[in-house]
Motif scaffolding. Structure first.
Motif, PDB file in Angstrom:
ATOM      1  N   ASN A 126       0.819  -1.212   0.000  1.00  0.00           N
ATOM      2  CA  ASN A 126       0.000   0.000   0.000  1.00  0.00           C
ATOM      3  C   ASN A 126       0.849   1.257   0.000  1.00  0.00           C
ATOM      4  O   ASN A 126       0.397   2.325  -0.411  1.00  0.00           O
ATOM      5  CB  ASN A 126      -0.918   0.023   1.224  1.00  0.00           C
ATOM      6  CG  ASN A 126      -2.088  -0.942   1.103  1.00  0.00           C
ATOM      7  OD1 ASN A 126      -2.494  -1.298  -0.004  1.00  0.00           O
ATOM      8  ND2 ASN A 126      -2.622  -1.376   2.241  1.00  0.00           N
ATOM      9  N   ASP A 127       2.082   1.133   0.450  1.00  0.00           N
ATOM     10  CA  ASP A 127       2.971   2.287   0.549  1.00  0.00           C
ATOM     11  C   ASP A 127       3.843   2.460  -0.694  1.00  0.00           C
ATOM     12  O   ASP A 127       4.144   3.589  -1.098  1.00  0.00           O
ATOM     13  CB  ASP A 127       3.869   2.145   1.783  1.00  0.00           C
ATOM     14  CG  ASP A 127       4.643   3.413   2.094  1.00  0.00           C
ATOM     15  OD1 ASP A 127       5.669   3.664   1.425  1.00  0.00           O
ATOM     16  OD2 ASP A 127       4.206   4.157   2.989  1.00  0.00           O
ATOM     17  N   VAL A 128       4.238   1.334  -1.301  1.00  0.00           N
ATOM     18  CA  VAL A 128       5.201   1.368  -2.407  1.00  0.00           C
ATOM     19  C   VAL A 128       4.599   0.689  -3.631  1.00  0.00           C
ATOM     20  O   VAL A 128       4.084  -0.424  -3.545  1.00  0.00           O
ATOM     21  CB  VAL A 128       6.514   0.656  -2.010  1.00  0.00           C
ATOM     22  CG1 VAL A 128       7.507   0.700  -3.162  1.00  0.00           C
ATOM     23  CG2 VAL A 128       7.113   1.291  -0.766  1.00  0.00           C
ATOM     24  N   ASN A 129       4.697   1.332  -4.760  1.00  0.00           N
ATOM     25  CA  ASN A 129       4.114   0.808  -5.988  1.00  0.00           C
ATOM     26  C   ASN A 129       5.098  -0.131  -6.691  1.00  0.00           C
ATOM     27  O   ASN A 129       5.636   0.163  -7.760  1.00  0.00           O
ATOM     28  CB  ASN A 129       3.716   1.949  -6.920  1.00  0.00           C
ATOM     29  CG  ASN A 129       2.972   1.450  -8.151  1.00  0.00           C
ATOM     30  OD1 ASN A 129       2.307   0.417  -8.116  1.00  0.00           O
ATOM     31  ND2 ASN A 129       3.091   2.182  -9.249  1.00  0.00           N
ATOM     32  N   LEU A 130       5.333  -1.268  -6.046  1.00  0.00           N
ATOM     33  CA  LEU A 130       6.197  -2.292  -6.619  1.00  0.00           C
ATOM     34  C   LEU A 130       5.555  -3.659  -6.413  1.00  0.00           C
ATOM     35  O   LEU A 130       4.902  -3.894  -5.396  1.00  0.00           O
ATOM     36  CB  LEU A 130       7.574  -2.292  -5.932  1.00  0.00           C
ATOM     37  CG  LEU A 130       8.593  -1.237  -6.362  1.00  0.00           C
ATOM     38  CD1 LEU A 130       9.815  -1.310  -5.453  1.00  0.00           C
ATOM     39  CD2 LEU A 130       9.014  -1.433  -7.818  1.00  0.00           C
ATOM     40  N   PRO A 131       5.759  -4.578  -7.354  1.00  0.00           N
ATOM     41  CA  PRO A 131       5.258  -5.945  -7.158  1.00  0.00           C
ATOM     42  C   PRO A 131       5.925  -6.590  -5.944  1.00  0.00           C
ATOM     43  O   PRO A 131       7.102  -6.339  -5.666  1.00  0.00           O
ATOM     44  CB  PRO A 131       5.646  -6.664  -8.449  1.00  0.00           C
ATOM     45  CG  PRO A 131       5.927  -5.590  -9.444  1.00  0.00           C
ATOM     46  CD  PRO A 131       6.420  -4.427  -8.665  1.00  0.00           C
ATOM     47  N   MET A 132       5.183  -7.438  -5.255  1.00  0.00           N
ATOM     48  CA  MET A 132       5.682  -8.123  -4.063  1.00  0.00           C
ATOM     49  C   MET A 132       5.826  -9.622  -4.328  1.00  0.00           C
ATOM     50  O   MET A 132       4.933 -10.249  -4.908  1.00  0.00           O
ATOM     51  CB  MET A 132       4.723  -7.905  -2.884  1.00  0.00           C
ATOM     52  CG  MET A 132       4.974  -8.799  -1.672  1.00  0.00           C
ATOM     53  SD  MET A 132       6.589  -8.562  -0.874  1.00  0.00           S
ATOM     54  CE  MET A 132       6.290  -6.981  -0.039  1.00  0.00           C
ATOM     55  N   ILE A 133       6.955 -10.172  -3.895  1.00  0.00           N
ATOM     56  CA  ILE A 133       7.182 -11.616  -3.920  1.00  0.00           C
ATOM     57  C   ILE A 133       7.287 -12.081  -2.473  1.00  0.00           C
ATOM     58  O   ILE A 133       8.215 -11.703  -1.748  1.00  0.00           O
ATOM     59  CB  ILE A 133       8.463 -11.963  -4.697  1.00  0.00           C
ATOM     60  CG1 ILE A 133       8.323 -11.533  -6.162  1.00  0.00           C
ATOM     61  CG2 ILE A 133       8.768 -13.466  -4.593  1.00  0.00           C
ATOM     62  CD1 ILE A 133       9.623 -11.505  -6.922  1.00  0.00           C
ATOM     63  N   ILE A 134       6.315 -12.860  -2.043  1.00  0.00           N
ATOM     64  CA  ILE A 134       6.302 -13.365  -0.672  1.00  0.00           C
ATOM     65  C   ILE A 134       7.365 -14.459  -0.535  1.00  0.00           C
ATOM     66  O   ILE A 134       7.558 -15.266  -1.444  1.00  0.00           O
ATOM     67  CB  ILE A 134       4.909 -13.911  -0.319  1.00  0.00           C
ATOM     68  CG1 ILE A 134       3.898 -12.757  -0.274  1.00  0.00           C
ATOM     69  CG2 ILE A 134       4.916 -14.665   1.002  1.00  0.00           C
ATOM     70  CD1 ILE A 134       2.462 -13.206  -0.117  1.00  0.00           C
ATOM     71  N   TYR A 135       8.054 -14.466   0.587  1.00  0.00           N
ATOM     72  CA  TYR A 135       9.155 -15.407   0.816  1.00  0.00           C
ATOM     73  C   TYR A 135       8.709 -16.466   1.819  1.00  0.00           C
ATOM     74  O   TYR A 135       8.570 -16.192   3.007  1.00  0.00           O
ATOM     75  CB  TYR A 135      10.361 -14.616   1.344  1.00  0.00           C
ATOM     76  CG  TYR A 135      11.676 -15.348   1.431  1.00  0.00           C
ATOM     77  CD1 TYR A 135      11.793 -16.717   1.233  1.00  0.00           C
ATOM     78  CD2 TYR A 135      12.836 -14.636   1.722  1.00  0.00           C
ATOM     79  CE1 TYR A 135      13.011 -17.355   1.321  1.00  0.00           C
ATOM     80  CE2 TYR A 135      14.064 -15.271   1.823  1.00  0.00           C
ATOM     81  CZ  TYR A 135      14.150 -16.625   1.617  1.00  0.00           C
ATOM     82  OH  TYR A 135      15.366 -17.257   1.715  1.00  0.00           O
ATOM     83  N   ASN A 136       8.469 -17.669   1.304  1.00  0.00           N
ATOM     84  CA  ASN A 136       8.064 -18.791   2.153  1.00  0.00           C
ATOM     85  C   ASN A 136       9.307 -19.593   2.540  1.00  0.00           C
ATOM     86  O   ASN A 136       9.878 -20.306   1.715  1.00  0.00           O
ATOM     87  CB  ASN A 136       7.073 -19.689   1.407  1.00  0.00           C
ATOM     88  CG  ASN A 136       6.573 -20.831   2.269  1.00  0.00           C
ATOM     89  OD1 ASN A 136       6.102 -20.612   3.376  1.00  0.00           O
ATOM     90  ND2 ASN A 136       6.662 -22.056   1.761  1.00  0.00           N
ATOM     91  N   ILE A 137       9.733 -19.462   3.788  1.00  0.00           N
ATOM     92  CA  ILE A 137      10.905 -20.194   4.275  1.00  0.00           C
ATOM     93  C   ILE A 137      10.603 -20.673   5.697  1.00  0.00           C
ATOM     94  O   ILE A 137      11.137 -20.167   6.696  1.00  0.00           O
ATOM     95  CB  ILE A 137      12.186 -19.322   4.197  1.00  0.00           C
ATOM     96  CG1 ILE A 137      13.411 -20.108   4.641  1.00  0.00           C
ATOM     97  CG2 ILE A 137      12.024 -17.999   4.923  1.00  0.00           C
ATOM     98  CD1 ILE A 137      14.737 -19.444   4.305  1.00  0.00           C
TER      99      ILE A 137
END
Length: 288
Positions: A126-137
């Motif tokens: 919501n703050d930054v207009n960039l795609p997000m890649i969630i990190y499942n570790i």
């Protein structure tokens, strides 16, 4: 949005003898991998010792990589932090550098609820207009993501992928099957070929720092339906990975790069140094 594809080294952070970021070595490392034909770089992740770095150091590393690779390969900035404000600060900096996407581990240590973890990701996008890649570790974060427990995040158009550092390829396949527009990045190099069979098209890996060409070749062989050749090559890299697991993956990757002429220094404490016996073992398996 263009989908991500191919091999993305999870870059190590080279240090000089004073324990500071070795800018020249990092530039060498980026150029080495660009010449090999990698698709992009994952900057500031676990392999980069991100949680042993200051916020300013994390920014400096991304600036160096962006300067070297912008326009030549995609750049994914890992901005994960326990504190949402710190993650947003790093995400804003990444946006200023016009990276292609940001990625983050879930906030850990305090055993945050799933609702709190989801809010963390939403606060960032919501703050930054960039795609997000969630990190499942899950082995390190203590949080296991599935297509069921984060279905609302996976259907958010701003969440474009998941870095899947888990041996549960069944859950990875189900997530991809139920969310076909998602990009799954395999995160365990030793099961790369298996992840391709389950539908992954991209990978982010520690060992790609010094042998990305082998994984590029595995993917090419798989797509050419030369499965036995691909399996043999996966076995070759797994022999190396088996040694890295024994001696310490991050220390071993740095040592391997040192043998190739890129001075990386030691990992930051409390990581220990490799002993001579471990270095010789690595030299033998690498044939260096």
């Amino acid at each position: 949005m263009e989908k991500f594809y191919g091999i993305y080294p999870a870059l190590i952070t080279p240090f000089n003898e004073q324990g500071k970021i070795n800018e020249k070595a990092l530039q060498q490392l980026v150029k080495l991998n660009l010449d090999k034909g990698v698709s992009g770089f994952y900057v500031g992740g676990s392999t980069g010792e991100s949680f042993l770095l200051s916020v300013e150091e994390r920014k400096a590393i991304l600036e160096i990589v962006s300067h070297e690779a912008r326009g030549k390969a995609k750049i994914i900035a890992h901005i994960g932090s326990i504190a949402t404000d710190h993650a947003i600060e790093l995400a804003r900096h990444a946006a200023d550098l016009k990276v292609d996407a940001v990625s983050s581990v879930p906030p850990f240590y305090y055993k945050f609820s799933l609702a709190e973890i989801k809010s963390y990701y939403l606060d960032i996008v919501n703050d930054v207009n960039l795609p997000m890649i969630i990190y499942n570790i899950p082995a390190l974060s203590g949080v296991t993501f599935t297509s069921q427990n984060i279905s609302d995040l996976l259907t958010d158009s701003r969440v474009i992928g998941v870095k899947w550092t888990s041996y549960d390829l069944f859950q990875m396949q189900r997530m991809l099957s139920e969310n076909p527009n998602l990009t799954i990045f395999n995160g365990h190099d030793e099961v790369f070929l298996g992840s391709l069979a389950m539908g992954a098209k991209a990978a982010i890996g520690s060992t790609f720092n010094f042998m990305a060409e082998k994984f590029i070749h595995i993917q090419n062989l798989y797509e050419a339906q030369k499965l036995e050749e691909a399996r043999i090559l996966q076995d070759e890299v797994n022999q190396i990975i088996n040694v890295l697991i024994r001696i310490g993956v991050f220390q071993g990757v740095k040592a391997g790069l040192e043998m190739m002429g890129i001075p990386c220094g030691d990992c930051r404490k409390p990581f220990r140094k490799l002993n001579l016996e471990e270095i010789k073992l690595l030299q033998q398996v690498l044939n260096l």
